[in-house]
Design a protein around this motif. Structure first.
Motif, PDB file in Angstrom:
ATOM      1  N   THR A 519      15.190  19.485  86.166  1.00 22.90           N
ATOM      2  CA  THR A 519      15.859  19.374  84.879  1.00 22.90           C
ATOM      3  C   THR A 519      14.979  20.002  83.803  1.00 22.90           C
ATOM      4  OG1 THR A 519      16.929  17.324  85.566  1.00 22.90           O
ATOM      5  CG2 THR A 519      16.889  17.797  83.211  1.00 22.90           C
ATOM      6  N   ILE A 520      15.565  20.841  82.984  1.00 21.62           N
ATOM      7  CA  ILE A 520      14.809  21.549  81.953  1.00 21.62           C
ATOM      8  C   ILE A 520      15.423  21.299  80.579  1.00 21.62           C
ATOM      9  CG2 ILE A 520      13.975  23.369  83.487  1.00 21.62           C
ATOM     10  CD1 ILE A 520      16.202  25.180  82.271  1.00 21.62           C
ATOM     11  N   VAL A 521      14.618  21.539  79.572  1.00 15.87           N
ATOM     12  CA  VAL A 521      15.056  21.512  78.185  1.00 15.87           C
ATOM     13  C   VAL A 521      14.755  22.875  77.580  1.00 15.87           C
ATOM     14  CG1 VAL A 521      14.730  20.487  75.896  1.00 15.87           C
ATOM     15  CG2 VAL A 521      14.614  19.047  77.933  1.00 15.87           C
ATOM     16  N   ALA A 522      15.717  23.446  76.891  1.00 18.70           N
ATOM     17  CA  ALA A 522      15.496  24.677  76.127  1.00 18.70           C
ATOM     18  C   ALA A 522      15.708  24.346  74.656  1.00 18.70           C
ATOM     19  CB  ALA A 522      16.447  25.779  76.558  1.00 18.70           C
ATOM     20  N   ALA A 523      14.848  24.868  73.819  1.00 23.41           N
ATOM     21  CA  ALA A 523      14.970  24.613  72.384  1.00 23.41           C
ATOM     22  C   ALA A 523      14.575  25.856  71.619  1.00 23.41           C
ATOM     23  CB  ALA A 523      14.101  23.428  71.962  1.00 23.41           C
ATOM     24  N   SER A 524      15.165  26.008  70.433  1.00 25.76           N
ATOM     25  CA  SER A 524      14.885  27.166  69.590  1.00 25.76           C
ATOM     26  C   SER A 524      14.303  26.706  68.271  1.00 25.76           C
ATOM     27  CB  SER A 524      16.173  27.958  69.334  1.00 25.76           C
ATOM     28  OG  SER A 524      17.107  27.152  68.627  1.00 25.76           O
ATOM     29  N   GLY A 529      12.474  32.002  67.992  1.00 25.46           N
ATOM     30  CA  GLY A 529      11.846  31.812  69.298  1.00 25.46           C
ATOM     31  C   GLY A 529      12.588  30.784  70.129  1.00 25.46           C
ATOM     32  N   LEU A 530      12.473  30.895  71.466  1.00 29.58           N
ATOM     33  CA  LEU A 530      13.130  29.972  72.376  1.00 29.58           C
ATOM     34  C   LEU A 530      12.119  29.548  73.430  1.00 29.58           C
ATOM     35  CD1 LEU A 530      16.727  30.376  73.768  1.00 29.58           C
ATOM     36  CD2 LEU A 530      14.903  29.524  75.226  1.00 29.58           C
ATOM     37  N   GLY A 542       6.248  29.013  80.850  1.00 26.54           N
ATOM     38  CA  GLY A 542       6.073  30.356  80.324  1.00 26.54           C
ATOM     39  C   GLY A 542       5.915  30.394  78.817  1.00 26.54           C
ATOM     40  N   ASP A 543       5.999  31.600  78.286  1.00 22.24           N
ATOM     41  CA  ASP A 543       5.836  31.823  76.850  1.00 22.24           C
ATOM     42  C   ASP A 543       7.177  31.700  76.131  1.00 22.24           C
ATOM     43  OD1 ASP A 543       3.112  32.382  77.248  1.00 22.24           O
ATOM     44  OD2 ASP A 543       3.548  34.493  77.685  1.00 22.24           O
ATOM     45  N   LEU A 544       7.109  31.742  74.818  1.00 21.47           N
ATOM     46  CA  LEU A 544       8.327  31.768  74.027  1.00 21.47           C
ATOM     47  C   LEU A 544       9.155  33.005  74.386  1.00 21.47           C
ATOM     48  CD1 LEU A 544       7.250  30.788  70.392  1.00 21.47           C
ATOM     49  CD2 LEU A 544       8.678  29.456  71.938  1.00 21.47           C
ATOM     50  N   LEU A 545      10.466  32.825  74.484  1.00 20.15           N
ATOM     51  CA  LEU A 545      11.352  33.956  74.726  1.00 20.15           C
ATOM     52  C   LEU A 545      11.679  34.588  73.380  1.00 20.15           C
ATOM     53  CD1 LEU A 545      13.804  32.353  77.327  1.00 20.15           C
ATOM     54  CD2 LEU A 545      11.534  33.354  77.675  1.00 20.15           C
ATOM     55  N   LYS A 546      11.359  35.851  73.227  1.00 20.60           N
ATOM     56  CA  LYS A 546      11.519  36.547  71.952  1.00 20.60           C
ATOM     57  C   LYS A 546      12.544  37.668  72.070  1.00 20.60           C
ATOM     58  CE  LYS A 546       8.491  34.594  69.111  1.00 20.60           C
ATOM     59  NZ  LYS A 546       8.888  34.042  67.786  1.00 20.60           N
ATOM     60  N   GLY A 547      13.314  37.827  71.041  1.00 19.57           N
ATOM     61  CA  GLY A 547      14.329  38.875  70.989  1.00 19.57           C
ATOM     62  C   GLY A 547      15.150  38.760  69.722  1.00 19.57           C
ATOM     63  N   HIS A 548      15.527  37.535  69.392  1.00 24.78           N
ATOM     64  CA  HIS A 548      16.244  37.316  68.141  1.00 24.78           C
ATOM     65  C   HIS A 548      15.304  37.544  66.963  1.00 24.78           C
ATOM     66  CE1 HIS A 548      20.047  35.845  69.677  1.00 24.78           C
ATOM     67  NE2 HIS A 548      19.425  35.027  70.499  1.00 24.78           N
ATOM     68  N   THR A 549      15.868  38.006  65.870  1.00 19.84           N
ATOM     69  CA  THR A 549      15.076  38.274  64.669  1.00 19.84           C
ATOM     70  C   THR A 549      15.288  37.231  63.586  1.00 19.84           C
ATOM     71  OG1 THR A 549      16.833  39.698  63.780  1.00 19.84           O
ATOM     72  CG2 THR A 549      15.110  40.752  65.106  1.00 19.84           C
ATOM     73  N   GLY A 583      12.360  34.711  82.463  1.00 22.62           N
ATOM     74  CA  GLY A 583      12.089  34.683  81.028  1.00 22.62           C
ATOM     75  C   GLY A 583      12.468  35.968  80.319  1.00 22.62           C
ATOM     76  N   ARG A 584      13.278  36.786  80.940  1.00 19.50           N
ATOM     77  CA  ARG A 584      13.662  38.063  80.352  1.00 19.50           C
ATOM     78  C   ARG A 584      15.135  38.067  79.951  1.00 19.50           C
ATOM     79  NH1 ARG A 584      10.722  42.442  84.433  1.00 19.50           N
ATOM     80  NH2 ARG A 584       8.560  41.793  83.977  1.00 19.50           N
ATOM     81  N   GLN A 585      15.427  38.917  78.979  1.00 19.15           N
ATOM     82  CA  GLN A 585      16.797  39.061  78.523  1.00 19.15           C
ATOM     83  C   GLN A 585      17.594  39.856  79.540  1.00 19.15           C
ATOM     84  OE1 GLN A 585      17.319  40.127  74.342  1.00 19.15           O
ATOM     85  NE2 GLN A 585      19.057  41.428  74.903  1.00 19.15           N
TER      86      GLN A 585
END
Length: 680
Positions: A519-524, A529-530, A542-549, A583-585
């Motif tokens: 079970t995981i939790v994702a938060a922004s 950042g995600l 892993g690291d923060l998922l980045k892509g949104h500005t 962790g990739r888009q």
């Protein structure tokens, strides 16, 4: 004399200072989460390339600052560095001293001593006068902000608005000197903006048809005045020199690009004066499909003490048919006929919407199952929880009454969020208020076990998800701040340490799901950042998922070809799909025509994986995740404002989405509609 206007997108010699205060130590200042949402939204619009074009490093954001003296010194230092444009924006509580002087409150201001503990406007005016910036722009979204204009008008000593040679000055305020500013009702502040900032930013995002290539405040003010008047809101005021109000503030997005550069028209050279409320007759306001704007996960404000007026929570409006008053009343709502360039797949049956809740101010929403019955659970501003049979669209069971917190104003006792889950073999609903978590047995519509009380210093609750791992059922709570609380619903105790790792100032959205059997939790966060955590261990993956500005307003977790994915929607106008294992888009972003995206959901339609999302114009789009293209038409609700709550689920063999909407006018209708998207 012709004033030289710099390149509108060259901000190398400019500075913007944005100040927003939503939380206060003094209980006489009610919290105003909409102020923080407005602060983030203003930052987003200013830094949008091709709109206002400010580089992020030239925009200083002071969020819930403390110590008025420190804030004043910071502003003075930044003002001295500006050579081209100095922009000051403030949103929060304004307070008048006994002598009628305007003071801007900070987090530790004292209501009965604003001149000693707040930012006296005279301090700000002095900093602006001393700045070498050629153009000085002040935007005040607070109560009694018009007092700043009156003070400037009475200053005959060469004050702020009288700098006509090298420097020009312009002041725009939300109200007059003796009038409160307006914020949405308390329960509507989840993701919404203050009314003045909402209309101002909406105008900037939409542009002015047939207007100039670049918009000045001379262009913007008549339109803004008309829109606020049409909505029955307090009217804005302005003062400045002709050179200042002709400064090109933003690109006009309603006209084609490639038009001649701004500055063709010479500014007038009349002496400083109060700019007229309208320039001639303002053009009639257009009916707009506009934002309820999320940008933030905070909610809750209250009326009155510092001058903010909270209108009655039950909005009714003259547009369309009036609510029937019966929760089971069904009104057909036809989807929009708006088409898009990418619509290769059309569902076997056209989506349709049915209104089934029109007499409640819904503030929380969830879809689930109770045995074989598809249900929805709603929370509302009257601090109640109700369960609905989605097939009959009738209330099922008794109304459940939330906890009344005696230390809160009545308007602050409402249901913030709700989620459906399982606990010890029972189907439950978890509802949250600002400072409590309640578990309901949906078979009996009774409380199950003791209420979890949240201490005020732990932060306010704003959202909740229910998750399970092993034999444990937990509530994952969004709260004010950059961390996430997890509560064990079996023991009613906090589970583990708070989940941390986000870089922004606040959690903006939370989702729960499965990855590799865990079970995981994702938060922004508010910075785009995600992060993903293993819920049982509390360790970040892993690291923060980045892509949104910009701020991510909504997240959904699901499966795509057996792989765990997350879908995220942002104020940057895009929806992105993430492979949670790598962790990739995945692929290119899904576009929302550059409108902020407030909600996303993952499901299945005709056997294909889909993502549904709603933008700030209350338009819903459905995308085929396999092809990356939109399915069918854009679905436009007849009410223009998305209220921040939606849920995707199943009704027998159909995929459905529940959406809450409201009108723009305070006395307009609200509705919760069930959209049938088609066969799952």
């Amino acid at each position: 004399m012709t004033t030289r206007f710099p390149d509108p997108f060259d901000r190398s010699e400019s500075r913007a200072v944005l100040i927003g205060v939503g939380g206060y130590d003094d209980p006489e200042f009610p919290p105003v989460p909409a102020a923080l949402n407005s602060l983030e939204a203003m930052r987003g619009v200013l830094t949008t390339p091709g709109l206002c074009g400010w580089p992020a490093e030239r925009v200083t954001v002071l969020r819930d600052p403390r110590n008025a003296g420190h804030v004043a010194r910071t502003l003075r230092e930044l003002a001295r560095k500006a050579r081209e444009v100095l922009l000051l924006y403030y949103v929060g509580h304004g307070k008048l001293t006994v002598r009628g002087q305007l003071c801007l409150a900070v987090a530790d201001s004292v209501a009965d001593a604003p001149d000693y503990t707040g930012i006296a406007y005279s301090w700000l005016a002095q900093a602006l006068r001393e700045s070498p910036a050629q153009t000085k722009i002040t935007i005040l979204d607070c109560c009694f902000s018009g007092q700043a204009i009156e003070a400037l008008a009475a200053d005959s000593s060469g004050g702020l608005a009288d700098l006509t040679h090298v420097a020009g000055a312009y002041t725009l305020t939300a109200t007059t000197r003796n009038q409160p500013a307006h914020v949405p009702p308390l329960a509507d502040q989840h993701g919404t903006l203050t009314s003045f900032t909402s209309h101002l930013l909406g105008l900037l995002r939409e542009g002015i048809p047939d207007g100039p290539a670049y918009l000045t405040f001379a262009d913007l003010f008549p339109q803004l005045h008309s829109r606020l008047a049409a909505a029955g809101l307090p009217l804005p005021h302005q003062r400045g020199t002709d050179t200042a109000d002709r400064y090109p503030f933003a690109r006009n997005l309603a006209v084609p690009t490639g038009l001649p550069a701004v500055g063709a028209a010479s500014p007038r050279t009349s002496p400083p004066q109060d700019l007229p409320t309208t320039r001639g007759r303002p053009s009639p306001p257009r009916l707009l499909n506009r934002r309820a704007v999320v940008a933030a996960v905070t909610t809750a404000a209250a009326a009155g003490v510092a001058g903010l007026v909270i209108p009655p929570w039950l909005d009714q409006r003259r547009r369309g048919t009036s609510p029937s008053g019966a929760p089971s009343g069904q009104v057909s709502t036809a989807p929009s006929t708006m088409t898009t360039a990418a619509a290769p797949a059309t569902p076997a049956s056209s989506p349709r919407a049915t209104t089934f809740i029109s007499d409640l101010h819904v503030t929380a929403l969830a879809i689930g199952q109770l045995g074989d019955m598809a249900i929805a659970v709603t929370g509302s501003s009257d601090n109640t929880v109700r369960m609905w049979n989605l097939k009959t669209l009738e209330q099922h069971g008794e109304t459940m009454k939330g906890t009344h917190q005696p230390f809160l104003k009545d308007a602050m006792n409402f249901i913030e969020a709700a989620a459906i889950g399982q606990l010890d073999g029972k189907t439950i609903c978890v509802s949250i208020g600002l400072y409590d978590i309640v578990v309901w047995d949906l078979e009996t519509c009774r409380r199950l076990g003791k209420t979890i009380g949240i201490k005020p210093d732990n932060g306010l609750n704003f959202g909740v998800k229910v998750a399970q791992f092993g034999e444990r059922t937990v509530a994952v709570c969004e709260s004010h701040g950059p961390s996430i609380d997890v509560w064990d619903l079996g023991t009613r105790e906090r589970y583990g340490a708070r989940l941390t790792g986000l870089s922004g100032s606040d959690v903006a959205a939370v989702a729960v799901g499965q990855l590799d059997g865990q079970t995981i939790v994702a938060a922004s966060d508010s910075d785009g950042g995600l992060a993903v955590w293993d819920l049982e261990s509390g360790q970040q993956r892993g690291d923060l998922l980045k892509g949104h500005t910009d701020r991510i307003n909504s997240i959904a977790i699901g499966q795509f070809d057996g792989e765990a994915i997350a879908v995220s929607g942002s104020d940057d106008g895009t929806v992105r799909v993430w492979d949670l294992d790598t962790g990739r888009q995945r692929g290119e972003p899904l576009k929302s025509h550059l409108r902020p995206v407030y909600w996303v959901g993952i499901g299945q339609l005709e056997g294909q994986p889909i993502a549904a999302f709603i933008d700030d114009g209350n338009a819903m789009r459905v995308w085929d995740l396999r092809s990356g293209r939109q399915r069918g038409k854009t679905l436009q609700d007849r009410l223009p404002l998305f209220q921040g709550m939606a849920a995707l689920g199943r009704l027998e063999d159909r995929t459905v989405v529940l959406v809450t909407s409201r009108s723009e006018r305070e006395e307009g209708p609200r509705a919760t509609r069930l959209w049938d998207l088609g066969p799952a």
